[in-house]
Motif scaffolding. Structure first.
Motif: not given
Length: 392
Positions: A63, A70, A91-92, A94-97
């Motif tokens: 994570e 990113r 989740p990564e 989804d947070e920064y698509r």
């Protein structure tokens, strides 16, 4: 370096999806094509090889690591070494698509890797990178004869001599097939069992799969033989061609045909020392059929599915192409350039109702046989006939 026709297809996926998984057997050039992609797209890339302990250590806290990088495109090689990484990616993403964040390289189908339970549906595109295709080889100045004999693994195909190719094949088989596949799939098949299994596969290349026959010869259970076959298919080394039976009233064969996807590995296992030696070997006909089917499958449009057709009364077709539930092409594969059309092939055409029918040979010029069948060479079929079939 050999230019690959798949590069453009993968480039479009990287521009659309946050993650793209490029899957294929080892040494098919996945790492090279990933690096070409990032260079072509102008992306700053960071490469991790999960077979290296030092690189795996960076992902002990995935994570935090993914968050810290990113802005970079992460190329993660041999991703099957860390199946839990799929859980961290969801989740990564989804947070920064953003498109092209992750390029995952793998030597095995994720569905067969223990521990891969997280789905990335809608977030990832899967692309199988096969070995070098015939049309790629031709564009790079290589002949069909060399490509057929040595197969499509880059190092095998570009080896300076046939002796060097066979030396490469020997190392590939003993390091990857005998040992590494056990590690990838978490199995414990012994080298003796693996060698015997592959010897049987090579000797029966292109024939129907019968798990019990293999099991009796190997001294294992039928389910064990089938499980190992599944692993080899999941490692992109074995091809399975299913029979066509829907809406056919005649009794048809229900078992799949099994073949080695790379003819170079087939020729290594059957001790074929050169292209000229191939024509004195009993496997030459099966090898040519294997080669033609694999070259067609690699470039087959998404809307077409390959099958074979065989009835219990002797009608047989090496390959049929099906669109939806409708066969649109029947294909017979012949080694000789002046082939005869068998009665069984005509019966298949009648059973299946295919309007496009072909006999594919190594070097025939295109011509028609009784207005029902077109005879042509493989290169012509790939370049001219197959594109027309995809539009039907």
């Amino acid at each position: 370096m050999i230019d690959r026709l798949q590069l453009g297809k993968i480039k479009k996926l990287v521009q659309q999806f946050p993650a793209v998984a490029i899957l294929g057997a080892r040494q098919t050039g996945k790492t090279t094509i990933a690096q070409q992609l990032t260079k072509a797209l102008g992306k700053k890339a960071l490469y991790l090889d999960l077979e290296k302990a030092s690189h795996r250590a960076r992902l002990q806290d995935p994570e935090s690591y993914l968050l810290a990088h990113r802005k970079e495109c992460l190329i993660i090689d041999e991703v099957q070494q860390m199946p839990e990484l799929f859980t961290a990616l969801r989740p990564e993403i989804d947070e920064y698509r953003k498109p092209g964040r992750f390029i995952l390289l793998g030597s095995a189908s994720p569905s067969l890797i223990k521990g891969v339970s997280e789905t990335l549906a809608g977030r990832i595109a899967y692309f199988e990178l096969p070995s070098i295709h015939l049309l790629d080889a031709l564009k790079n100045g290589l002949t069909m004869q060399k490509h057929w004999y040595r197969g499509g693994f880059p190092e095998a195909l570009t080896a300076k001599t046939d002796a060097k190719f066979l030396e490469w094949a020997d190392h590939f088989f003993h390091s990857y097939v005998e040992r590494d596949l056990n590690m990838i799939f978490g199995t414990r098949f012994t080298p003796a069992l693996v060698n015997n299994f592959w010897t049987m596969l090579a000797g029966n290349n292109g024939n129907l799969w019968n798990a019990e026959t293999y099991a009796r010869s190997l001294g294992v259970s039928g389910p064990t033989a089938s499980r190992y076959l599944d692993f080899l298919e999941g490692a992109y080394l074995i091809g399975r061609l299913n029979p066509w039976s829907i809406n056919v009233k005649k009794r048809v064969v229900k078992s799949p045909k099994i073949y080695l996807r790379d003819t170079g590995i087939l020729h290594y296992l059957t001790r074929v020392q050169s292209y000229n030696d191939l024509f004195g070997n009993i496997i030459v006909g099966a090898s040519w059929e294997n080669y033609v089917i694999e070259q067609i499958r690699q470039v087959l449009p998404m809307q077409l599915t390959p099958y074979f057709y065989r009835t219990h009364h002797g009608a047989e077709c090496d390959l049929i192409l099906v669109k939806g539930n409708k066969p649109i092409a029947s294909i017979e594969i012949k080694l000789f350039n002046t082939p005869d059309v068998s009665r069984g092939f005509y019966e298949c055409i009648k059973d299946l109702g295919t309007a496009c029918n072909y006999i594919i040979t190594p070097a025939s010029e295109k011509y028609s046989i009784k207005k029902q069948v077109t005879c042509c060479n493989l290169i012509h079929f790939l370049q001219k006939e197959l594109p027309k079939l995809s539009k039907l």
